[in-house]
Design an enzyme around this catalytic site. Structure first.
Site, PDB file in Angstrom:
ATOM      1  N   TRP A 116       0.820  -1.208   0.000  1.00 25.94           N
ATOM      2  CA  TRP A 116       0.000   0.000   0.000  1.00 25.94           C
ATOM      3  C   TRP A 116       0.854   1.258   0.000  1.00 25.94           C
ATOM      4  O   TRP A 116       0.503   2.260  -0.614  1.00 25.94           O
ATOM      5  CB  TRP A 116      -1.003   0.000   1.158  1.00 25.94           C
ATOM      6  CG  TRP A 116      -1.954  -1.142   1.028  1.00 25.94           C
ATOM      7  CD1 TRP A 116      -2.094  -2.214   1.855  1.00 25.94           C
ATOM      8  CD2 TRP A 116      -2.897  -1.361  -0.056  1.00 25.94           C
ATOM      9  NE1 TRP A 116      -3.046  -3.074   1.378  1.00 25.94           N
ATOM     10  CE2 TRP A 116      -3.557  -2.576   0.204  1.00 25.94           C
ATOM     11  CE3 TRP A 116      -3.231  -0.657  -1.204  1.00 25.94           C
ATOM     12  CZ2 TRP A 116      -4.540  -3.104  -0.639  1.00 25.94           C
ATOM     13  CZ3 TRP A 116      -4.202  -1.176  -2.052  1.00 25.94           C
ATOM     14  CH2 TRP A 116      -4.849  -2.378  -1.764  1.00 25.94           C
TER      15      TRP A 116
ATOM     16  N   ASP B 137      -1.488   6.683   6.302  1.00 22.86           N
ATOM     17  CA  ASP B 137      -2.585   5.831   5.855  1.00 22.86           C
ATOM     18  C   ASP B 137      -2.842   4.860   7.015  1.00 22.86           C
ATOM     19  O   ASP B 137      -2.045   3.968   7.269  1.00 22.86           O
ATOM     20  CB  ASP B 137      -2.150   5.077   4.593  1.00 22.86           C
ATOM     21  CG  ASP B 137      -3.145   3.986   4.194  1.00 22.86           C
ATOM     22  OD1 ASP B 137      -4.216   3.878   4.830  1.00 22.86           O
ATOM     23  OD2 ASP B 137      -2.844   3.243   3.242  1.00 22.86           O
TER      24      ASP B 137
ATOM     25  N   LYS C 236     -12.513  -1.727   7.566  1.00 21.00           N
ATOM     26  CA  LYS C 236     -11.863  -2.743   8.401  1.00 21.00           C
ATOM     27  C   LYS C 236     -12.282  -2.583   9.865  1.00 21.00           C
ATOM     28  O   LYS C 236     -12.930  -3.444  10.437  1.00 21.00           O
ATOM     29  CB  LYS C 236     -10.349  -2.673   8.233  1.00 21.00           C
ATOM     30  CG  LYS C 236      -9.947  -2.960   6.788  1.00 21.00           C
ATOM     31  CD  LYS C 236      -8.528  -2.598   6.512  1.00 21.00           C
ATOM     32  CE  LYS C 236      -8.216  -2.516   5.041  1.00 21.00           C
ATOM     33  NZ  LYS C 236      -8.454  -3.725   4.263  1.00 21.00           N
TER      34      LYS C 236
HETATM   35  C1  LIG Z   1      -3.304  -0.085   4.596  1.00 24.36           C
HETATM   36  C2  LIG Z   1      -4.194  -0.002   3.388  1.00 24.36           C
HETATM   37  N1  LIG Z   1      -4.153   1.100   2.626  1.00 24.36           N
HETATM   38  C3  LIG Z   1      -4.932   1.218   1.546  1.00 24.36           C
HETATM   39  C4  LIG Z   1      -5.791   0.211   1.173  1.00 24.36           C
HETATM   40  C5  LIG Z   1      -6.652   0.410  -0.036  1.00 24.36           C
HETATM   41  O1  LIG Z   1      -7.885   0.796   0.423  1.00 24.36           O
HETATM   42  P1  LIG Z   1      -9.138   1.162  -0.470  1.00 24.36           P
HETATM   43  O2  LIG Z   1      -9.616  -0.124  -1.049  1.00 24.36           O
HETATM   44  O3  LIG Z   1     -10.066   1.760   0.520  1.00 24.36           O
HETATM   45  O4  LIG Z   1      -8.719   2.106  -1.514  1.00 24.36           O
HETATM   46  C6  LIG Z   1      -5.886  -0.939   1.936  1.00 24.36           C
HETATM   47  C7  LIG Z   1      -6.814  -2.008   1.570  1.00 24.36           C
HETATM   48  O5  LIG Z   1      -6.845  -3.072   2.124  1.00 24.36           O
HETATM   49  C8  LIG Z   1      -5.061  -1.047   3.078  1.00 24.36           C
HETATM   50  O6  LIG Z   1      -5.090  -2.135   3.855  1.00 24.36           O
END
Ligand SMILES: Cc1ncc(COP(=O)(O)O)c(C=O)c1O
Length: 360
Positions: A102, A172, A196
């Protein structure tokens, strides 16, 4: 109704009380005569739902009064783009701690519009650990430092806030928001998809410091502008009304159950139980290094790889769902967000012990 043990990484298990409340309000929201998904976002009823959700979040995370809370759409993935678009002007760049998939995506999206510098990159070590602050430095000219507090795929988590050397800090926090304490006042932007720890997909929580609002570029496309979203109370366009209702219910549930500190204690206990089981014999093989282990997502394998598929299949049959690791890492991943009951972890640990006995 049969509810299985949901160890999925997200969208994830919600407290049953919350699900029941959604069910109850679906046909009629309170006593309004209108269904939850059939109520205008411009109504007083919805205005109080969004206000209460934001107030609840402010109380739970002790968000300073001069910070802005936005409830947006587009998930964390849109923030990978929206944060640099707002917070970096042309020619400016940010530093990024690359601790997993991510944060790699954060950097990729950042570089499409501005620049980003990876000040630490854990890819060579397959992202099994989190760096300590002496392992990276922050560039003199960067505008902020970005990190991913919990690496959902690899099962690693920052135990301490990274040292940004007084630079603004952006995080994030998609997979550990409200599951662990966070000092909001030392961050300038916190963003997290709700799916989550906080509710359904389709709502992104963004918490911005006065610096972030001040720094935010004006004259951006309205939907992508923090300033516009703030001016419009997160309702420049039609928000995810249903998702915001669920978010409010989850936040109230966290509040009723002792707040973030109590959620953290419960999450630690769940993680301890899983890690104790994994560490107790060589039958299991943990993925993340011990000091970096996440309390939200435990990643591990069975040392004898041939037993992996039978384990997953048997677990599924017994009602342990979502245990297959992310395709990049493979193996097993047990996600243990706020909504997961301790009893689900107890049952999983019991099953693991039983499986091990039969196959050792
Ligand atoms: C730490 C993290 N950041 C970003 C994301 C991406 O999230 P989204 O699907 O809300 O764009 C995730 C998805 O699991 C994640 O775990």
């Amino acid at each position: 109704m049969v509810r299985v043990h949901n160890f999925g990484a997200g969208p994830a298990v919600l407290p049953l009380e919350v699900v029941e409340s959604c069910k109850q309000n679906l046909a009629e929201l309170g006593t309004t005569g209108l269904g939850l998904m059939e109520t205008s976002h411009r109504s007083k009823t919805f205005q109080s739902i969004i206000d209460e959700a934001i107030l609840e979040l402010r109380e739970l995370l002790k968000i300073p009064e001069d910070y802005t809370v936005l409830l947006l759409q587009g998930g964390a993935s849109l923030q990978f783009h929206m944060a640099p678009l707002n917070l970096l002007s042309e020619g400016e760049f940010a530093d990024v701690l690359v601790t997993g998939k991510w944060s790699q995506n954060t950097l990729i999206e950042m570089r499409k519009i501005r620049n980003g510098a990876p000040v630490w990159d854990g890819s060579e070590g397959d992202f099994r650990r989190i760096p300590i602050s002496s392992e990276y430095s922050v560039s003199q000219d960067s505008k902020y430092l970005h990190y991913t507090s919990n690496n959902t795929i690899y099962g690693t988590q920052f135990k301490e806030r990274p040292d940004s050397r007084s630079k603004p800090l952006v995080v994030d926090a998609s997979s550990d928001i409200c599951g662990v304490p966070i000092d909001v006042s030392s961050h300038d932007l916190i963003y997290a998809g709700a799916q989550k720890n906080l509710g359904p997909s389709g709502v992104t929580v963004c918490i911005l410091s006065p610096w972030a609002i001040e720094k935010a570029n004006s004259n951006l496309p309205s939907m992508l502008s923090y300033r516009t979203q703030k001016a419009k109370g997160s309702m420049f366009n039609t928000p995810n009304t249903y998702g915001i209702f669920v978010l409010r219910e989850v936040l109230r549930w966290i509040g009723r159950n002792g707040g973030v500190e109590a959620a953290y204690e419960r999450n630690k206990r769940k993680a301890e139980m899983i890690y104790e089981a994994i560490d107790s014999t060589a039958f299991w093989s943990p993925y993340a290094e011990k000091e970096s282990r996440s309390i939200m997502n435990a990643t591990f394998r069975i040392s004898d790889e041939s037993l992996m598929e039978p384990f997953i299949a048997e677990a599924e049959e017994l009602g342990f769902k979502g245990l297959r690791g992310h395709r990049i890492v493979g193996g097993i991943r047990a996600s243990m967000y706020n909504g997961l009951e301790l009893s689900s972890v107890e049952s999983l640990v019991q099953f693991m012990g039983d499986f091990e006995k039969r196959h050792s």
